[in-house]
Structure formats: C-alpha cells, structure tokens
Design an enzyme around this catalytic site. Sequence first.
Site, PDB file in Angstrom:
ATOM      1  CB  THR A   7      -0.828  -0.034   1.134  1.00  0.00           C
ATOM      2  OG1 THR A   7      -1.699   1.071   1.132  1.00  0.00           O
ATOM      3  CG2 THR A   7      -0.135   0.232   2.511  1.00  0.00           C
ATOM      4  CB  SER A   8       1.142   4.440  -1.566  1.00  0.00           C
ATOM      5  OG  SER A   8       0.242   4.168  -2.487  1.00  0.00           O
ATOM      6  CG  ASN A   9      -4.245   5.062   2.831  1.00  0.00           C
ATOM      7  OD1 ASN A   9      -3.881   5.592   3.791  1.00  0.00           O
ATOM      8  ND2 ASN A   9      -5.704   5.078   2.248  1.00  0.00           N
ATOM      9  CG  ASP A  67      -9.134  -2.404  -3.495  1.00  0.00           C
ATOM     10  OD1 ASP A  67      -8.163  -1.794  -3.744  1.00  0.00           O
ATOM     11  OD2 ASP A  67     -10.490  -2.541  -3.869  1.00  0.00           O
ATOM     12  N   GLY A 147     -10.511   9.341   5.145  1.00  0.00           N
ATOM     13  CA  GLY A 147     -11.368   9.048   4.250  1.00  0.00           C
ATOM     14  C   GLY A 147     -12.732   9.552   4.509  1.00  0.00           C
ATOM     15  CG  ASP A 149     -13.045   6.644   8.836  1.00  0.00           C
ATOM     16  OD1 ASP A 149     -13.624   5.795   8.322  1.00  0.00           O
ATOM     17  OD2 ASP A 149     -11.914   6.495   9.326  1.00  0.00           O
ATOM     18  CE  LYS A 169     -11.260   3.179  10.300  1.00  0.00           C
ATOM     19  NZ  LYS A 169     -10.768   3.891   9.500  1.00  0.00           N
ATOM     20  CG  HIS A 174     -13.759  -1.742   6.475  1.00  0.00           C
ATOM     21  ND1 HIS A 174     -13.713  -0.642   7.594  1.00  0.00           N
ATOM     22  CD2 HIS A 174     -13.003  -0.919   5.435  1.00  0.00           C
ATOM     23  CE1 HIS A 174     -13.265   0.354   7.018  1.00  0.00           C
ATOM     24  NE2 HIS A 174     -12.746   0.139   5.976  1.00  0.00           N
ATOM     25  NE  ARG A 175      -7.620  -0.742   6.122  1.00  0.00           N
ATOM     26  CZ  ARG A 175      -8.382   0.236   5.946  1.00  0.00           C
ATOM     27  NH1 ARG A 175      -8.889   0.979   6.966  1.00  0.00           N
ATOM     28  NH2 ARG A 175      -9.018   0.503   4.613  1.00  0.00           N
TER      29      ARG A 175
HETATM   30  P1  ITT Z   1      -3.521   1.802  -1.740  1.00  0.00           P
HETATM   31  O1  ITT Z   1      -4.288   1.287  -2.977  1.00  0.00           O
HETATM   32  O2  ITT Z   1      -2.116   2.375  -1.930  1.00  0.00           O
HETATM   33  O3  ITT Z   1      -3.639   0.842  -0.554  1.00  0.00           O
HETATM   34  P2  ITT Z   1      -5.677   3.539  -1.532  1.00  0.00           P
HETATM   35  O4  ITT Z   1      -6.083   4.642  -0.522  1.00  0.00           O
HETATM   36  O5  ITT Z   1      -5.758   3.997  -2.922  1.00  0.00           O
HETATM   37  O6  ITT Z   1      -4.400   3.004  -1.007  1.00  0.00           O
HETATM   38  P3  ITT Z   1      -7.915   1.732  -2.008  1.00  0.00           P
HETATM   39  O7  ITT Z   1      -7.848   1.691  -3.440  1.00  0.00           O
HETATM   40  O8  ITT Z   1      -8.087   0.369  -1.233  1.00  0.00           O
HETATM   41  O9  ITT Z   1      -6.835   2.302  -1.067  1.00  0.00           O
HETATM   42  O10 ITT Z   1      -8.978   2.687  -1.840  1.00  0.00           O
HETATM   43  C1  ITT Z   1      -9.524   2.958  -0.440  1.00  0.00           C
HETATM   44  C2  ITT Z   1     -10.376   4.206  -0.332  1.00  0.00           C
HETATM   45  O11 ITT Z   1     -11.553   3.995   0.374  1.00  0.00           O
HETATM   46  C3  ITT Z   1      -9.413   5.014   0.558  1.00  0.00           C
HETATM   47  O12 ITT Z   1      -8.861   6.111   0.169  1.00  0.00           O
HETATM   48  C4  ITT Z   1     -10.846   5.605   1.425  1.00  0.00           C
HETATM   49  O13 ITT Z   1     -11.416   6.808   0.639  1.00  0.00           O
HETATM   50  C5  ITT Z   1     -11.696   4.545   1.401  1.00  0.00           C
HETATM   51  N1  ITT Z   1     -11.866   3.916   2.764  1.00  0.00           N
HETATM   52  C6  ITT Z   1     -11.226   2.663   2.934  1.00  0.00           C
HETATM   53  N2  ITT Z   1     -11.151   2.280   4.098  1.00  0.00           N
HETATM   54  C7  ITT Z   1     -11.483   3.417   4.687  1.00  0.00           C
HETATM   55  C8  ITT Z   1     -11.858   3.652   6.131  1.00  0.00           C
HETATM   56  O14 ITT Z   1     -11.454   2.632   7.161  1.00  0.00           O
HETATM   57  N3  ITT Z   1     -12.175   4.895   6.580  1.00  0.00           N
HETATM   58  C9  ITT Z   1     -12.338   5.810   5.554  1.00  0.00           C
HETATM   59  N4  ITT Z   1     -12.396   5.539   4.353  1.00  0.00           N
HETATM   60  C10 ITT Z   1     -12.016   4.180   3.846  1.00  0.00           C
END
Ligand code: ITT
Length: 191
Positions: A7-9, A67, A147, A149, A169, A174-175
């Site tokens: 991931t890059s998040n 994802d 995101g 939240d 949380k 979900h995570r």
């Molecule tokens: P990576 O692909 O690098 O892992 P990303 O943020 O692009 O990072 P995703 O493609 O899985 O990841 O998109 C997930 C998006 O969904 C994230 O950017 C949020 O907008 C939303 N999201 C996922 N989990 C969330 C959470 O726990 N709380 C709030 N928003 C969430």
Amino acid sequence: MLVTLATSNPHKVEEINTIAKNFDIEFVLPDDNFDPVENGDNFIDNAVCKVLEASKSGKTELYLADDSGLCVEELNNEPGIYSARYAPTPNERIEKLLKNMRGIENRSAKFVCAMVVANKKGEIIYKVQSECKGRIMYERKGSNGFGYDPIFFVEELNKGMAELSQDEKCTVSHRGKALRQVLEWLRNEFC
Ligand code: ITT
C-alpha cells in the site's frame, strides 16, 4: 515474521500496525514508487493486482494487500471500488457523496475490505473480505480516522467512525475484521 504491506496509504499502515501489535509480525512498506495498476472489477481482484505487483520485489517471503471502499445501498453500491478516485481530494469525495445522497432517506452503507496474501513466487495463498455496516450521516462528525470516516455512522457502536479512537475503530472496522482473520491464518500456517 516480516510481511510487505502492498500500500501507499499511510492511514492503512497505521491501522494495520495497531491491529497487529499483539502478533509477532512486522509490516514493511514497498519502495516509494509503488504504484500498481488496479484494473479489477471487485475488491478482491484489485487486492490481487496490488499484492502481485508488490511480490515482484522479492523483498520478503510474504506480501499483504488491502483493497477497500465504501458501498452505499441507494447509489448501487457506489463509490465501491472507486472510493479513492470518486473525486480528487478526501474533502471533495465527502462533498460529492453528501450531494448525491440529498433527498435519499435510506442511508444504509457498508465499508468493505478485501485482503489478499501472496508469497514471493507470486502465488495467492489467502483471500478474505469483511464488512462494517452503518449509515451515511447528513453532516460530518468527529475528526479521527481518514477518508469517509467523518460521515459514516457505525451501527455497532452507535457513534460516528471519526469519533472512535484508533483502537475502537479497529475493533469494529472492515479492516480490523479482515486483518484479524489474516493474522490468525498466518499464525497457524507459519508460526
Ligand atoms: P492503496 O491502494 O495504496 O492501498 P488507496 O487509498 O488508494 O491506497 P484503495 O484503492 O483500497 O486504497 O481505496 C480505499 C479508499 O476507500 C480510501 O482512499 C478511502 O477513500 C476509502 N476507505 C477505505 N477504508 C476506509 C476507512 O477505514 N475509512 C474511511 N475511508 C476508507
């Protein structure tokens, strides 16, 4: 045990480390230029894209990808797999969603998280998908998390997701649900 987290998040990294703190597993990040093409049409397939790209580095024996996204019932489960690309910034994504929900009474929604594990040969060895059910609020509440939240109300705790501490949380999210299954499986298979 070392596992590369595809991931890059940075928010995902923080949450995953919070959940994994009681397990003997250390997550390391891919190189800075990690930017996989996500062209799947569901969460699992997109997690597979990320984990396979990460496994090409051969840095660790195991690789994990997450994802995830928000699915809103009355919007045909949008933004879904496009959650990160729904609008350019997190703030604009929330604004767009609230606008698209104007006049809609059924606010039911769920966060979904798919996790996939691969080995360094690029073989997929574990897949799981978990959900957290809730509702889209009419306005933002709380400042924790990331995101969507601030506009997600968590049924189970009767609170906004952004009002929860990181530990809270991770208990209901979900995570958290997906990662606990991954960690149990890793422990049984590899420890
Ligand atoms: P990576 O692909 O690098 O892992 P990303 O943020 O692009 O990072 P995703 O493609 O899985 O990841 O998109 C997930 C998006 O969904 C994230 O950017 C949020 O907008 C939303 N999201 C996922 N989990 C969330 C959470 O726990 N709380 C709030 N928003 C969430």
